[in-house]
Structure formats: structure tokens, C-alpha cells
Design a protein around this motif. Structure first.
Motif, short mmCIF file in Angstrom:
data_model
loop_
_atom_site.label_atom_id
_atom_site.label_comp_id
_atom_site.label_asym_id
_atom_site.label_seq_id
_atom_site.Cartn_x
_atom_site.Cartn_y
_atom_site.Cartn_z
N LEU A 237 0.82 -1.20 0.00
CA LEU A 237 0.00 0.00 0.00
C LEU A 237 0.86 1.26 0.00
O LEU A 237 0.36 2.37 -0.14
N VAL A 238 2.16 1.09 0.18
CA VAL A 238 3.04 2.25 0.28
C VAL A 238 3.06 3.05 -1.01
O VAL A 238 3.02 4.28 -1.01
N GLY A 239 3.09 2.33 -2.12
CA GLY A 239 3.23 2.99 -3.41
C GLY A 239 2.15 4.03 -3.70
O GLY A 239 2.44 5.13 -4.19
N GLU A 240 0.90 3.70 -3.39
CA GLU A 240 -0.17 4.63 -3.71
C GLU A 240 -0.02 5.95 -2.96
O GLU A 240 -0.35 7.02 -3.47
N VAL A 241 0.49 5.87 -1.72
CA VAL A 241 0.68 7.09 -0.94
C VAL A 241 1.85 7.89 -1.50
O VAL A 241 1.76 9.12 -1.67
N LEU A 242 2.93 7.21 -1.82
CA LEU A 242 4.09 7.91 -2.36
C LEU A 242 3.75 8.59 -3.69
O LEU A 242 4.26 9.67 -4.00
N ASN A 243 2.86 7.96 -4.45
CA ASN A 243 2.43 8.57 -5.71
C ASN A 243 1.79 9.92 -5.49
O ASN A 243 2.08 10.90 -6.18
N VAL A 244 0.89 9.95 -4.52
CA VAL A 244 0.21 11.21 -4.20
C VAL A 244 1.23 12.26 -3.80
O VAL A 244 1.18 13.42 -4.24
N MET A 245 2.21 11.84 -2.99
CA MET A 245 3.21 12.79 -2.53
C MET A 245 4.07 13.27 -3.70
O MET A 245 4.44 14.45 -3.78
N ARG A 246 4.35 12.35 -4.61
CA ARG A 246 5.14 12.71 -5.79
C ARG A 246 4.41 13.77 -6.60
O ARG A 246 5.00 14.77 -7.03
N ASN A 247 3.12 13.58 -6.80
CA ASN A 247 2.34 14.56 -7.56
C ASN A 247 2.32 15.92 -6.88
O ASN A 247 2.41 16.96 -7.51
N LEU A 248 2.18 15.88 -5.58
CA LEU A 248 2.18 17.13 -4.82
C LEU A 248 3.48 17.90 -5.04
O LEU A 248 3.48 19.11 -5.25
N ALA A 249 4.59 17.15 -4.99
CA ALA A 249 5.88 17.79 -5.17
C ALA A 249 5.97 18.41 -6.55
O ALA A 249 6.45 19.53 -6.74
N HIS B 11 11.67 6.75 5.82
CA HIS B 11 12.70 5.74 5.61
C HIS B 11 12.73 5.30 4.16
O HIS B 11 13.51 4.44 3.79
N GLU B 12 11.83 5.88 3.36
CA GLU B 12 11.74 5.45 1.95
C GLU B 12 12.83 6.11 1.13
O GLU B 12 12.68 7.24 0.65
N MET B 13 13.94 5.43 0.95
CA MET B 13 15.10 6.03 0.28
C MET B 13 14.86 6.27 -1.20
O MET B 13 15.36 7.25 -1.76
N GLU B 14 14.12 5.39 -1.85
CA GLU B 14 13.81 5.57 -3.27
C GLU B 14 13.09 6.90 -3.47
O GLU B 14 13.38 7.67 -4.37
N PHE B 15 12.12 7.14 -2.60
CA PHE B 15 11.35 8.38 -2.68
C PHE B 15 12.27 9.58 -2.49
O PHE B 15 12.21 10.55 -3.26
N ALA B 16 13.14 9.48 -1.50
CA ALA B 16 14.05 10.59 -1.22
C ALA B 16 14.91 10.88 -2.44
O ALA B 16 15.09 12.02 -2.85
N ARG B 17 15.43 9.81 -3.03
CA ARG B 17 16.30 9.96 -4.19
C ARG B 17 15.57 10.60 -5.34
O ARG B 17 16.07 11.46 -6.05
#
Lengths: 284, 260, 247
Positions: free
Chosen positions: C175-187, C198-204
Motif C-alpha cells: 500500500l506504500v506505493g499509492e501514498v508515495l504517488n500522491v506525494m510525488r504529484n504534490l511535489a 525511511h523510503e530512500m527511493e522516494f528521497a532519491r
């Protein structure tokens, strides 16, 4: 310690760490602090009300010249403490007897025998839904009409015991019902009989579970022992009444005795909690 | 799995209790019979006395209910305020509230009533029986309600208040829209239980000369000397008021349990 | 002011005897995505919570959009209204529907009419992909859905800054991916974000700047590419090794 913001919104989040119970010194100082603030605040409040009432001209005739005379309480402290001792003795007896009777009634409430269950249910419901003072009056004033005269101590003990046994029964019953059925099965599998299972397996666990409500009930017993004063049993409330009729310092006397009871019940609660740690160590 | 009623294995336990109760019955029976024989007259319980005095008794009952309702109302209000103040840790007020709670829960209602009724007029405050009874019962009920509400509030996960505050809501708004709506369900059983106790507690108002059911009953007894019948009649009135309430608590608890 | 959206100067904080923040300073520009990483106990969550006064520093200064954060209720509220926060435990209000969860803040704090608030809420729900869940209760949603609803709730206040406190740590991996997607769009839309994760991929991928915290201090900061491939500090290297080993 950091974290407490003086402004309202964050105040709700203020102490994230609850006061450590183990530090009795901290506990004592916080109790004293709370006590002082309360007594001081109430004194201010009452003085304020008194001033308003005097200024508005509706003060009672006796009240205008009133000055506090707490030394009356201090001088008669031995007399009051005698009453306290008597209260504790009565409460202890009632506590033990009502507890024992409560266990019996609880078991009756759990039995499969129709009449027994019905009887016990009526016992509990009637006693819990009528005021203790009515029960006390019935037990003390009732029998003389048929020639049986109960002494004050006996009537007080009987009345309070019967009343409290009903509450105890419900608490204990809830505890027994909460015990996992598997416990009974395991015990009977090794050949224990049902009285043995009840005594060694079910009851100890049930009592541990309902210990807090039991403590509440025991405290309640101490408080309700004051009803015995109505049939002239010489415990703390009765001694307070007698002192009041002698000296007329009602404000000081009843105020002080209220505080004495409070200290008594707080200490009792503390002691019972400490006993809990000894008798029921947290094994989980 | 819950331990179902041990009805399915009544044998040894209930045998013991049965015998015990039988002995108790016999003992009481002997006492009563012995007493009757000593009197030499057959016991005649005149239940008609209750009918004769029905209006007075009903009046007493109405006063009792009114007193209980008033004290319940004020008590709940006081309790809510005190709980909010304590949870908010308002300096000094919260400690005062804590002291109030401890004292009114830790001392007998009887003495609280005496202190108000006998003590206040001595320091100049004029107060009548009704006001004293309402005040005493309300303050007492307030302390217990405060604990009920405080327990309910503290049971709501802290994170929700944080989320509400983080969006800019004030403490009171957080309480009103987020926390308090959630404690309504959990607080209802103990709250109703508290009100049942309140109905019974009104009987103590008789001791400060307030004319509710107990005092009414006692004045009838003074006239007619029918102690048993009248006290049992009064008890029946209390029972009729309290028992349905206690059944209400049970059904509310069941409904809450099923929805969780 | 240099136009920084968030300005933090020399924050110090103790929990009892334990120092949690030891002189932390930070500047976040508008539209910047700052990701804070570090071991637990390094103070990163405390730092985040100091921004909207959920934690109160012992000393130091915090400014958000020029507003100085003091102990005065009015200042605190002014700052909080500009910061939307998303929590690890979601913290949705269980007794309200998803729609009411989202509209409560705007209606009570910004005094927006119910109608306007609901229209905006439905737009936000569409944005986070939860349009059909508007009348559901939080208890009926999965963890990922709840967190997305929580994000919508925070966005409803139209904040200038979004604060994320380990928002995927309590989620099942799928379920992590769907949340990170939303955050990615926001950014991508230019929201100023401070993300503890702790999500290093996201940070990168999404971070403009990565901050590494250890024992109450920022020990290193820089572009994700630099930090992850060529960290200068030994403690950073230690930490990354531990984290990336698990991944």
C-alpha cells in the motif's frame, strides 16, 4: 521538563509522560500541592461568597460575627480519631463479610438451578436498586415490631453487609464470567472437581481481573459506614455529629471530618493498590 | 471464548449454596416465628396503609425524582467542565479541579450535606433545605461524572487531538468536534449508573430535613407506627424508579458491545 | 526575509535530561522538497513537530512564511493553519465520514461554508484517487486509503507547507506505493514539503535536498545524488549501509 507550552492549545498535549508512580516522594508532594490549592481556593471562594452575602444584606444573623475556630477540631482530635478507628473496624468487618457473602451469591447467580438463580437475582436487584438507608432502617426498626430487638452494632453490621454483598456479587460474577472457558477444561482434564476448580483456578484469576472495581467497592464501604451514624453507631460521622451538638462549630467540624475521610480513603486506595502488586504480580 | 454461565455444571457448587441458603432460611424462619410467638399475637401487616397514604407517597416520589433530575443535570455539567479543565492542564484550575474530585469522591455524601446545611449558615450564607440538597448532590455527582468524562476523554487516541490542533483548531473546538462526540457512547453506561446512584442518594436529603420520599415516609410512620409496610413501600418506589434504569444500562452496554 | 518558506534557527530541546535537538538550523525555500532521514531517536520527528508547535523547543526560533512562532495562541494557530501535517498513524476521526473529516478543518477554522468546503473536498478526493469513498468511514478503508484521505484532509486547509511524519511506516508494503504517488504529484505541483521518511527511493527521486540527522544534529545535507552515492560523514555512511542493507 520540556514540552509543556503555556498556551491553551498545546496545553492539552502538555505532560506526555505521566507522573511516575514509583516515586512516592513526588506523589506526596503533588498531593500536598493539590490539597493546598484546593483548600486555599475554597477558602477564598467561601470568603468571597460570605462578603457578597454580607454586602447584599442577606447574611444570616449568626453568620456576621463568625470567625474560624478550628482549634475546636484540634482539641477534640482524639475523640474524632476514636471514631475513625471505629469506622475502620466496621468497614473492615463489612468488607470481609460482604465479600464472602458476595462470592456465594455470585456463584448462585451463575448456577443452572432455576430457583437458586432466580432467588439470587432478586436478592441482587432489590438490594442494588433501593437506598442503603432504607435497608438499614428496615433491619433496625423493623424487627422490634415482631419482638426481635437487634442491637445497634449488629443491625449496622448486618445492614451494611447485606447491602454491599449485592454489589460485591455482581463484581465477582463479572470476573468469573470473564475467565476463559479453556481454564475450566484444562483443570477438569487433570481430574479436579468443580469446587476445586472454582477455588484454585477460577476465583483467583477472577479476583485479579476485578481487583480495581473491588477496591472501589471497599472504599465505598468506608464511605457508606457513615450511614451507621443514623442509627447512632459510634463511628466517625456520629462522633462528628456529637461534637457539633456540643460546640456548634459545624463549619469547622464537618469540613475537617470530610478531609479526614478523604485522607483515609486515599491512603486506603494506595495501600490496596500496593497489596495488589504483591498478591497479583504482573506476570504477563 | 467466554466462560459461559457455569449453569451447565451446577452440581457441587450449587448443592453447597443450596444447603447454605436453606439453613439461612430456616434460621430466619425460626427467628421470625419465635418473635411472633413471643408477641402472642398473629402478625398483621396492614398493606392498606400504603393505599391510604398514596398521595403523600406519590408526592414524596415526585420530589425525589425532581431532586435527582436537577442534581443529575448540574452534576453532569459540572463534571464536564471539571474534566475539560483537568485534561487541559490549566495551571491552578486543574489542581483545584483535582482536589475537588478527590474530596467529593473520597468522603461520604452524608458529611458533605451536613457541612453545607449546618456549616454554610454559620458563616453567613443563607441556604434552605432544597438548595442545600441540590447543591450537595450536584457537587457529589459532579465529582463522579468528572472522572467518567475524564476517563472517556483520555481513552480517545491522542493522535486525533494532535491532528485537529495541527489543522489550527482551538482546544475547545477539538473537544467539541473530535473528542467529545466519541466519548458519548462509552460514557453512557457509567453515566446512567451514576444517575441511578443519585436517585438512591436523594434519600440522604431526608437527614437535612428536606421533604423527599424518605422524610415523607418517616412522618407517616410517626403517625401510624406501621414501620415494615411503609419502609418496604418506600423501597418499592425507589425500586420502580431505579430498576428500569439499570436495565437500560444493560441494554445500552449490549448495543455498544455489538457495534464497538 | 530571504523569502524562505521555513526558517529554523538554533533549535534546542530536551526531554527531561535527554537532549533531543542540539542546535538545529534549517532553511526551506518555497516549493522545495526536503527529506529528513536518520536513525530513530535522531530527533527528526521532533524537529518536524517543532515546525507546527506540536513540540515546543527550549530555545531557538521558527518562522513559517514570515510568521514567527511564539507561545502565543494566535501565533501558533496562524502557523498551524499554513502547515498541513500527515501522521504515521493517520489519525483520521473515526466518528466522521471521509468527507466530514476533510471539511471539518476548513469549516471550523477558516469558517468556510459547508457547501464550498464539500466541493473542495470532493476535488481533493479525486486528486488522491478516493472519489468513491467520500461517504465511507475511516474504519472501512484500507491503510493506504486512510493515509491518502489524511493527505486530502491536510490539503483542505490550503497550507503553504506540508509536513509528513513517516507516513508510510505503518502501512503494509503493497500500500506504500499509492501514498508515495500522491506525494510525488504534490511535489511536482510545487508544494513546499518536509518529509521524514525511511523510503530512500522516494528521497532519491522526489527530494530536492536530503538532510541526515543523528543524535539531535544535522550531520550532513545535500542533493540526494550526492548523499546517497558519496556521503562525506562516516556516520551517514554507517546509517545508509544499515538502511540499504535491508532494502
Amino acid at each position: 521538563m520540556g514540552g509543556s507550552a503555556p498556551h491553551r492549545g498545546a496545553m492539552m498535549l502538555a505532560p506526555r509522560v505521566a507522573p511516575v508512580f514509583g516515586q512516592s516522594w513526588q506523589l506526596l508532594t503533588s498531593i500536598v500541592w493539590v490539597g493546598l490549592i484546593f483548600l486555599g481556593g475554597t477558602a477564598l471562594l467561601l470568603l468571597g461568597v460570605r462578603q457578597i452575602v454580607i454586602l447584599a444584606g442577606i447574611a444570616t444573623s449568626g453568620g456576621r460575627g463568625w470567625t474560624p475556630h478550628f482549634e475546636v477540631v484540634l482539641q477534640n482530635l482524639p475523640f474524632l480519631l476514636e471514631g475513625l478507628l471505629s469506622t475502620l473496624q466496621l468497614s473492615a468487618s463489612v468488607g470481609v463479610l460482604a465479600f464472602g457473602l458476595g462470592i456465594l451469591v455470585a456463584l448462585a447467580r451463575l448456577s443452572r438451578l432455576g430457583p437458586l438463580y432466580q432467588l439470587a437475582t432478586w436478592y441482587v436487584e432489590v438490594l442494588r436498586n433501593t437506598p442503603a438507608i432504607v435497608q438499614l432502617f428496615l433491619i433496625y426498626f423493623g424487627p422490634p415490631t415482631v419482638g426481635v430487638r437487634l442491637s445497634v452494632p449488629v443491625a449496622a453490621l448486618l445492614g451494611l453487609t447485606i447491602n454491599n454483598s449485592a454489589y460485591m456479587a455482581e463484581i465477582i460474577r463479572a470476573g468469573i464470567r470473564s475467565i476463559n472457558r479453556g481454564q475450566t477444561e484444562a483443570a477438569s482434564a487433570v481430574g479436579m472437581s468443580y469446587p476445586q476448580i472454582t477455588r484454585y483456578v477460577i476465583l483467583p484469576q477472577a479476583l485479579r481481573v476485578v481487583y480495581p472495581p473491588l477496591v472501589s467497592q471497599w472504599i465505598s464501604i468506608v464511605l457508606f459506614s457513615s450511614l451507621a451514624s443514623v442509627i447512632a453507631y459510634p463511628e466517625l460521622a456520629e462522633h462528628a455529629k456529637r461534637l457539633d451538638s456540643r460546640t456548634f462549630r459545624s463549619f469547622e467540624i464537618y469540613g475537617a471530618v470530610t478531609v479526614i475521610y478523604t485522607i483515609c480513603t486515599l491512603s486506603l486506595a494506595l495501600v490496596l493498590r500496593l497489596i495488589e502488586r504483591r498478591v497479583f504480580p504482573v506476570a504477563r | 471464548m467466554q466462560q459461559a454461565d457455569t449453569r451447565s455444571r451446577a452440581t457441587d457448587i450449587s448443592k453447597l449454596v443450596r444447603v447454605g441458603l436453606l439453613l439461612l432460611f430456616v434460621a430466619v424462619g425460626i427467628l421470625v416465628a419465635g418473635g411472633l410467638l413471643a408477641q402472642g399475637a398473629p402478625v398483621g401487616l396492614d398493606w392498606g396503609i400504603l393505599w391510604t397514604n398514596r398521595f403523600l407517597l406519590l408526592q414524596g416520589a415526585a420530589t425525589t425524582i425532581a431532586l435527582a433530575a436537577l442534581a443529575a443535570f448540574f452534576g453532569t455539567l459540572i463534571g464536564l467542565l471539571v474534566a475539560l479543565v483537568r485534561v487541559a492542564h490549566v495551571p491552578f484550575l486543574a489542581q483545584y479541579a483535582q482536589g475537588y474530585t478527590e474530596i467529593f469522591r473520597g468522603s461520604p455524601l452524608l458529611l458533605q450535606l451536613f457541612w453545607i446545611w449546618f456549616g454554610l449558615p454559620l458563616i453567613g450564607v443563607p441556604i434552605n433545605g432544597f438548595a442545600a440538597a441540590v447543591l450537595g448532590l450536584s457537587l457529589n455527582a459532579g465529582a463522579f461524572c468528572a472522572e467518567i468524562f475524564r476517563g472517556g476523554i483520555l481513552a480517545v487516541p491522542r493522535g486525533q487531538s494532535e491532528a485537529a490542533l495541527a489543522s489550527g483548531m482551538t482546544y475547545l473546538q477539538t473537544m467539541r468536534y473530535v473528542v467529545l462526540p466519541q466519548i458519548v457512547r462509552s460514557s453512557l453506561p457509567p453515566l446512567i449508573g451514576q444517575q441511578i446512584s443519585l436517585v438512591k442518594d436523594t434519600s440522604l436529603a431526608s437527614l437535612i430535613s428536606f421533604q423527599e420520599l424518605m422524610l415523607m415516609t418517616q412522618s407517616i410512620i410517626d403517625r401510624t407506627h406501621r414501620i415494615f409496610e411503609l419502609y418496604i413501600g418506600a423501597a418499592a418506589v425507589y425500586f420502580v424508579i431505579c430498576y428500569p434504569l439499570s436495565q437500560l444500562v444493560r441494554s445500552v452496554e449490549k448495543r455498544i458491545g455489538s457495534r464497538t | 526575509m530571504a523569502g524562505a518558506m521555513i526558517e529554523i534557527k538554533e533549535l534546542h530541546k530536551h526531554f527531561g535530561k535527554l537532549p533531543v535537538l542540539r542546535g538545529v538550523s534549517l532553511s526551506v525555500a518555497a516549493g522545495e522538497v526536503v527529506v529528513i532521514i536518520g536513525a530513530s531517536g535522531s530527533g527528526k520527528t521532533t524537529l518536524l513537530r517543532c515546525i507546527n508547535h506540536l513540540e515546543v523547543p527550549d530555545s531557538g526560533e521558527v518562522r513559517v512564511d514570515g510568521i514567527r512562532l511564539t507561545d502565543r495562541a494566535a501565533d501558533v494557530r496562524a502557523v498551524r493553519v499554513e502547515c498541513g501535517m500527515v501522521f504515521q498513524q493517520f489519525n483520521l476521526y473515526p466518528h466522521l465520514t471521509v468527507l466530514d473529516n476533510i471539511t471539518l478543518g476548513p469549516r471550523v477554522v477558516r469558517k468556510v461554508s459547508r457547501r464550498t468546503a464539500e466541493d473542495m473536498a470532493l476535488e481533493l478526493l479525486a486528486k488522491v484517487g478516493l472519489s468513491e469513498k467520500s461517504t465511507s468511514y475511516p474504519g472501512q478503508l484500507s491503510g493506504g486509503q486512510q493515509q491518502r484521505a489524511a493527505i486530502a484532509r491536510a490539503l483542505a486547509m490550503q497550507p503553504k507547507v506540508m509536513l509528513f511524519d513517516e507516513v508510510t511506516s505503518a502501512l503494509d508494503p503493497e500500500l506504500v506505493g499509492e501514498v508515495l504517488n500522491v506525494m510525488r504529484n504534490l511535489a511536482r505541483e510545487g508544494m513546499t514539503m518536509v518529509v521524514v521518511t525511511h523510503e530512500m527511493e522516494f528521497a532519491r527521486e522526489v527530494g530536492d535536498r536530503v538532510l541526515v540527522m543523528d543524535e539531535g544534529q544535522i550531520i550532513e545535507q545535500g542533493r540526494p545524488s550526492t548523499i546517497f552515492t558519496n556521503p562525506t560523514q562516516p556516520r551517514t555512511r554507517q546509517f545508509l549501509r544499515k538502511i540499504l542493507e535491508k532494502v
